[in-house]
Design a protein around this motif. Structure first.
Motif, PDB file in Angstrom:
ATOM      1  N   UNK A 240     -48.980  10.717  45.123  1.00 20.25           N
ATOM      2  CA  UNK A 240     -47.746   9.939  45.058  1.00 20.25           C
ATOM      3  C   UNK A 240     -46.699  10.653  44.211  1.00 20.25           C
ATOM      4  N   UNK A 241     -45.487  10.733  44.742  1.00 14.99           N
ATOM      5  CA  UNK A 241     -44.388  11.306  43.979  1.00 14.99           C
ATOM      6  C   UNK A 241     -44.340  12.816  43.970  1.00 14.99           C
ATOM      7  N   UNK A 242     -45.242  13.456  44.700  1.00 18.11           N
ATOM      8  CA  UNK A 242     -45.273  14.914  44.731  1.00 18.11           C
ATOM      9  C   UNK A 242     -44.702  15.450  46.041  1.00 18.11           C
ATOM     10  N   UNK A 243     -44.158  16.653  45.941  1.00 22.29           N
ATOM     11  CA  UNK A 243     -43.573  17.296  47.109  1.00 22.29           C
ATOM     12  C   UNK A 243     -44.322  18.604  47.393  1.00 22.29           C
ATOM     13  N   UNK A 244     -44.246  19.056  48.641  1.00 20.82           N
ATOM     14  CA  UNK A 244     -44.846  20.351  48.950  1.00 20.82           C
ATOM     15  C   UNK A 244     -44.328  21.447  48.016  1.00 20.82           C
ATOM     16  N   UNK A 245     -45.218  22.308  47.631  1.00 20.86           N
ATOM     17  CA  UNK A 245     -44.980  23.475  46.771  1.00 20.86           C
ATOM     18  C   UNK A 245     -44.908  23.131  45.283  1.00 20.86           C
TER      19      UNK A 245
ATOM     20  N   UNK B  48     -46.828  22.201  41.831  1.00 22.27           N
ATOM     21  CA  UNK B  48     -48.143  22.572  41.321  1.00 22.27           C
ATOM     22  C   UNK B  48     -48.656  21.438  40.441  1.00 22.27           C
ATOM     23  N   UNK B  49     -49.911  21.082  40.600  1.00 21.63           N
ATOM     24  CA  UNK B  49     -50.515  20.043  39.770  1.00 21.63           C
ATOM     25  C   UNK B  49     -51.816  20.578  39.185  1.00 21.63           C
ATOM     26  N   UNK B  50     -52.337  19.850  38.201  1.00 23.60           N
ATOM     27  CA  UNK B  50     -53.633  20.215  37.639  1.00 23.60           C
ATOM     28  C   UNK B  50     -54.700  19.276  38.181  1.00 23.60           C
ATOM     29  N   UNK B  51     -55.687  19.866  38.801  1.00 21.35           N
ATOM     30  CA  UNK B  51     -56.839  19.122  39.296  1.00 21.35           C
ATOM     31  C   UNK B  51     -58.022  19.418  38.387  1.00 21.35           C
ATOM     32  N   UNK B  52     -59.100  18.661  38.522  1.00 27.13           N
ATOM     33  CA  UNK B  52     -60.264  18.908  37.647  1.00 27.13           C
ATOM     34  C   UNK B  52     -60.718  20.371  37.651  1.00 27.13           C
ATOM     35  N   UNK B  53     -60.516  21.079  38.768  1.00 23.15           N
ATOM     36  CA  UNK B  53     -60.953  22.480  38.825  1.00 23.15           C
ATOM     37  C   UNK B  53     -59.853  23.465  38.453  1.00 23.15           C
ATOM     38  N   UNK B  54     -58.645  22.956  38.131  1.00 23.38           N
ATOM     39  CA  UNK B  54     -57.590  23.881  37.719  1.00 23.38           C
ATOM     40  C   UNK B  54     -56.297  23.625  38.457  1.00 23.38           C
TER      41      UNK B  54
ATOM     42  N   UNK C 256     -53.349  23.610  41.139  1.00 21.72           N
ATOM     43  CA  UNK C 256     -53.374  23.585  42.602  1.00 21.72           C
ATOM     44  C   UNK C 256     -51.943  23.473  43.110  1.00 21.72           C
ATOM     45  N   UNK C 257     -51.534  24.425  43.920  1.00 22.35           N
ATOM     46  CA  UNK C 257     -50.265  24.292  44.639  1.00 22.35           C
ATOM     47  C   UNK C 257     -50.450  23.261  45.745  1.00 22.35           C
ATOM     48  N   UNK C 258     -49.461  22.384  45.890  1.00 26.49           N
ATOM     49  CA  UNK C 258     -49.520  21.366  46.944  1.00 26.49           C
ATOM     50  C   UNK C 258     -48.779  21.868  48.177  1.00 26.49           C
ATOM     51  N   UNK C 259     -49.326  21.565  49.329  1.00 28.65           N
ATOM     52  CA  UNK C 259     -48.805  22.095  50.588  1.00 28.65           C
ATOM     53  C   UNK C 259     -48.431  20.956  51.528  1.00 28.65           C
ATOM     54  N   UNK C 260     -47.595  21.245  52.504  1.00 25.06           N
ATOM     55  CA  UNK C 260     -47.439  20.266  53.593  1.00 25.06           C
ATOM     56  C   UNK C 260     -48.801  20.053  54.264  1.00 25.06           C
ATOM     57  N   UNK C 261     -49.007  18.901  54.878  1.00 24.88           N
ATOM     58  CA  UNK C 261     -50.241  18.696  55.650  1.00 24.88           C
ATOM     59  C   UNK C 261     -50.364  19.837  56.655  1.00 24.88           C
TER      60      UNK C 261
END
Ligand SMILES: [Zn+2]
Length: 216
Positions: free
Chosen positions: A72-77, A79-85, A87-92
């Motif tokens: 929620x609230x994030x856009x493609x490209x 970057x967020x932190x996930x439990x493993x480090x 992560x760049x977010x991408x379009x589906x």
């Protein structure tokens, strides 16, 4: 590094690794890599030279953790932190069994023995054909290649600065002699990612060549 290649394409100890030549990474696709489709004829010619060929497919379940739409609230490209480090977010993209996940219809390497699907875990991305983004979960590719006597891999495809680079670095880590055939790859080049990829590849001991450097 010596100029002469220690493995030729026809050597049974060598394999060509063709990364993610799928519609969603082609111009017009959900996560298009510029000129990605222009690689198809060259990769077909390279494929014909190699005795061993492995093709990969990015192959995500709907709602995959790498999709911006899953956060929620994030856009493609972003970057967020996930439990493993990070992560760049991408379009589906490359959702399992969709048109965008299909290999380009003009890819013509009929003797390829293995099509490896990666990124199938809903909660873990996998740029690499060898190890998922948690840096722990193995795809099994290293074992497959080693059990078949392969000790050297040549990597081509999309995108150079993500799935090609991560696959090549992990191939080195797994002990394979590794070359990236630069003119048989195209990059996304997001925020300096291409320059960083070449730095990482060089540091890992991956050797950059062009297709013209290969002989029988
Ligand atoms: Zn993906």
């Amino acid at each position: 590094m010596a100029a002469a290649l220690s493995r030729t394409p026809s050597d049974p100890r060598a394999a060509l690794l063709v990364i993610d030549m799928q519609y969603d990474f082609m111009p017009g696709g959900a996560l298009a890599v510029a000129e990605g489709d222009q690689l198809v004829p060259l990769i077909n010619r390279l494929g014909a030279q190699f005795r061993n060929v492995v093709i990969t497919q990015d192959w995500h379940p709907a709602g995959h953790i790498s999709f911006a739409s899953s956060h929620a609230g994030r856009a493609p490209f972003d970057s967020i932190n996930l439990p493993y480090g990070p992560q760049t977010l991408w379009p589906d993209h490359c959702v399992q069994a969709t048109r965008g996940a299909e290999l380009h219809a003009d890819l013509d390497i009929p003797h390829a023995q293995l099509i490896l699907r990666k990124g199938c875990n809903a909660g873990i991305d996998s740029y690499s054909a060898f190890v998922e983004a948690d840096r722990t979960t193995q795809t099994g590719l290293a074992g497959y290649l080693k059990e078949r006597g392969v000790d050297s891999v040549f990597v081509v495809g999309l995108a150079l600065d993500f799935c090609v680079a991560w696959s090549a670095v992990d191939a080195r880590t797994a002990g394979f002699n590794t070359w990236v055939i630069a003119d048989a790859c195209k990059a996304i080049d997001l925020g300096g990612s291409l320059e960083k990829a070449w730095q990482d590849l060089t540091a890992a001991g991956v050797v950059r060549i062009d297709s013209a450097d290969l002989t029988g």
